[in-house]
Design an enzyme around this catalytic site. Structure first.
Site, mmCIF file in Angstrom:
data_model
loop_
_atom_site.group_PDB
_atom_site.id
_atom_site.type_symbol
_atom_site.label_atom_id
_atom_site.label_comp_id
_atom_site.label_asym_id
_atom_site.label_seq_id
_atom_site.Cartn_x
_atom_site.Cartn_y
_atom_site.Cartn_z
ATOM 1 N N HIS A 143 0.876 -1.178 0.000
ATOM 2 C CA HIS A 143 0.000 0.000 0.000
ATOM 3 C C HIS A 143 0.917 1.233 0.000
ATOM 4 C CE1 HIS A 143 -2.889 2.873 1.751
ATOM 5 N NE2 HIS A 143 -3.860 2.009 1.523
ATOM 6 N N ASP A 160 2.997 -4.332 8.292
ATOM 7 C CA ASP A 160 1.764 -3.575 8.104
ATOM 8 C C ASP A 160 0.599 -4.571 8.163
ATOM 9 O OD1 ASP A 160 -0.495 -2.386 7.065
ATOM 10 O OD2 ASP A 160 0.498 -1.537 5.311
ATOM 11 N N GLN A 169 -4.433 -4.985 6.739
ATOM 12 C CA GLN A 169 -5.329 -5.853 5.978
ATOM 13 C C GLN A 169 -5.439 -7.248 6.581
ATOM 14 O OE1 GLN A 169 -8.122 -5.539 3.656
ATOM 15 N NE2 GLN A 169 -6.635 -3.896 3.402
ATOM 16 N N LYS A 212 -10.753 -1.081 9.932
ATOM 17 C CA LYS A 212 -10.858 -2.245 9.043
ATOM 18 C C LYS A 212 -11.280 -3.486 9.806
ATOM 19 C CE LYS A 212 -8.001 -0.395 5.453
ATOM 20 N NZ LYS A 212 -6.725 -0.356 4.767
ATOM 21 N N CYS A 240 -4.574 2.212 -3.891
ATOM 22 C CA CYS A 240 -3.379 2.746 -3.210
ATOM 23 C C CYS A 240 -2.185 1.813 -3.377
ATOM 24 C CB CYS A 240 -3.620 2.994 -1.724
ATOM 25 S SG CYS A 240 -4.905 4.190 -1.392
HETATM 26 C C1 LIG Z 1 -5.799 0.454 4.585
HETATM 27 C C2 LIG Z 1 -4.375 0.104 4.536
HETATM 28 C C3 LIG Z 1 -3.381 1.013 4.950
HETATM 29 C C4 LIG Z 1 -3.717 2.404 5.394
HETATM 30 O O1 LIG Z 1 -4.523 2.400 6.531
HETATM 31 P P1 LIG Z 1 -5.174 3.765 7.062
HETATM 32 O O2 LIG Z 1 -6.216 3.290 8.009
HETATM 33 O O3 LIG Z 1 -5.740 4.471 5.871
HETATM 34 O O4 LIG Z 1 -4.089 4.536 7.716
HETATM 35 C C5 LIG Z 1 -2.077 0.609 4.900
HETATM 36 N N1 LIG Z 1 -1.735 -0.629 4.474
HETATM 37 C C6 LIG Z 1 -2.646 -1.532 4.074
HETATM 38 C C7 LIG Z 1 -2.202 -2.873 3.647
HETATM 39 C C8 LIG Z 1 -3.990 -1.190 4.085
HETATM 40 O O5 LIG Z 1 -4.905 -2.072 3.677
#
Ligand SMILES: *Cc1c(COP(=O)(O)O)cnc(C)c1O
Length: 404
Positions: A121, A198, A201, A224, A362
């Site tokens: 992302h 990260d 997801q 999420k 993104c």
């Molecule tokens: C949604 C997402 C982000 C960004 O998250 P925010 O809540 O917009 O800060 C970063 N990495 C991944 C893999 C995502 O799905």
């Protein structure tokens, strides 16, 4: 067996209509919906104990502080962090990553190397590029293959004693691929590099154990995983959080302030300047409690059923191609119809009440790899049904007819 009908009834938004049709919400990878149990916590906060935390002597402030810190403990236990003060509450994944990238500016030197993956992302790319510009460190990229998986042999070759940090997502938001983070972490540690995962997801689908993973930093967003927007977390190992300088200056993050010298508060407050999203933090804890009551094993098993069913049904449509075909993936299906722009399909689906995401999600480097402008992405959550997938199939067929 869980009662999925009952679970659906927890989400008031799923009863609404969009453009005259019952809402089919398949944009869960962008943000999840919020159950009544979490909405109630938000209403309760503003109705009954809205107050600033950590500094008031009065009862409301004490109550809000207790609930906020209880949420931090809920998050700690969910991720199995060793200490509650290793959980930093932030505004979300993006801020968590920026916090760590900011901190590493004082730890990196010119010609040090950091490693990202081709599956990221933008949130897990751009802050590191800014860090590299500031420090003169070099950014290396783990390549991907046609299935949307990382090339692990190439990763091994990129690692060296120059590598200081590796940052990779646990699960790709654009393709749904589950990355082999255990191996990624172990190999990075073998050359002395730190690892940030990260988890934005992954957290809606799996329950990570940060101690078992032995990961240095793990980040996620509440919105999420059934929580509100504007709140998220950074887990950092104590020794790393102690090494990093504060991110923002302000109230809450200090020990003593004078014009000649200011000393900083201990963890976690050193990284939590200013009034936080108090209600959001408390609601984040409530969202984790809600999901844990359903159980992540149950969620994963049911979502796998939805993924397999959706994949099979979509592939029955001629000219439809799915991007991201790893056997290790979650309930995200990115696809295109031959010769048709994804945006046009998304617009028609919306008219039928079906919410999907279209575009680059993104993750432009992934789209560049496949040489496409974007995809249509349907992402399923545990409150979705096979009947809704049938509605999507009919919708895609209709859109295809209208656009070809
Ligand atoms: C949604 C997402 C982000 C960004 O998250 P925010 O809540 O917009 O800060 C970063 N990495 C991944 C893999 C995502 O799905």
């Amino acid at each position: 067996m869980l009662d999925w009908k009952k679970i659906r009834a927890d989400f008031p938004i799923l009863n609404r209509k969009v453009n005259g049709k019952p809402l089919v919400y398949f944009d869960n990878a962008a943000t999840s919906q919020t159950p009544q149990q979490v909405i109630d916590v938000i209403v309760d906060y503003y109705s009954n104990y809205n107050a600033n935390i950590h500094r008031g002597v009065h009862s409301l402030s004490q109550e809000a502080t207790d609930k906020y810190e209880a949420a931090r403990h809920t998050i700690q236990h969910h991720f199995n962090a060793k200490h509650a003060y290793e959980i930093i509450l932030t505004s979300g994944t993006t801020e968590s990553i920026n916090l760590v990238a900011h901190g590493f500016a004082s730890l990196l030197e010119k010609d040090d190397e950091v490693i990202v993956s081709a599956l990221e992302h933008h949130s897990n790319i751009v802050p590191w590029q800014m860090l590299c510009e500031k420090t003169g460190a070099l950014l290396k990229v783990i390549p991907m293959n046609q299935n949307g998986e990382l090339e692990m042999d190439s990763y091994s070759k990129l690692l060296s004693n120059k590598t200081k940090l590796v940052f990779v997502n646990h699960i790709s938001n654009a393709l749904g691929t589950i990355n082999p983070i255990e191996k990624i972490i172990e190999q990075a540690h073998n050359v002395g590099a730190a690892v940030l995962i990260d988890g934005a997801q992954s957290c809606p689908h799996v329950k990570p154990d940060v101690q078992a993973l032995n990961v240095d930093f793990y980040v996620a967003s509440a919105h999420k995983m059934c929580g509100p927007t504007g709140v998220g977390m950074l887990y950092g190992k104590e020794e790393w959080l102690n090494k990093l300088p504060p991110y923002q200056g302000g109230g809450e993050m200090i020990d003593q302030v004078s014009f000649t010298k200011t000393t900083y508060a201990g963890l976690p407050h050193k990284f939590e300047a200013g009034t936080p999203n108090i209600c959001g933090g408390i609601a984040f804890g409530a969202a984790l409690n809600y999901m844990n009551a359903i159980g992540f094993n149950n969620i994963a098993a049911y979502e796998k059923e939805l993924l397999d069913y959706g994949t099979k049904r979509l592939l029955e449509i001629e000219g439809l191609k799915i991007y991201g075909t790893s056997i290790n993936k979650t309930s995200v299906i990115s696809f295109n119809l031959k010769g048709i722009h994804p945006y046009d399909v998304g617009t028609l689906l919306d008219k039928m009440g079906i919410a999907v995401r279209t575009g680059h999600h993104c993750a432009q480097p992934i789209m560049d790899y496949y040489k496409i402008p974007g995809t249509i992405r349907a992402s399923f959550a545990f409150y979705n049904t096979k009947a809704e997938i049938d509605t999507l199939i009919e919708g895609v067929k209709k859109a295809k007819m209208m656009l070809s």
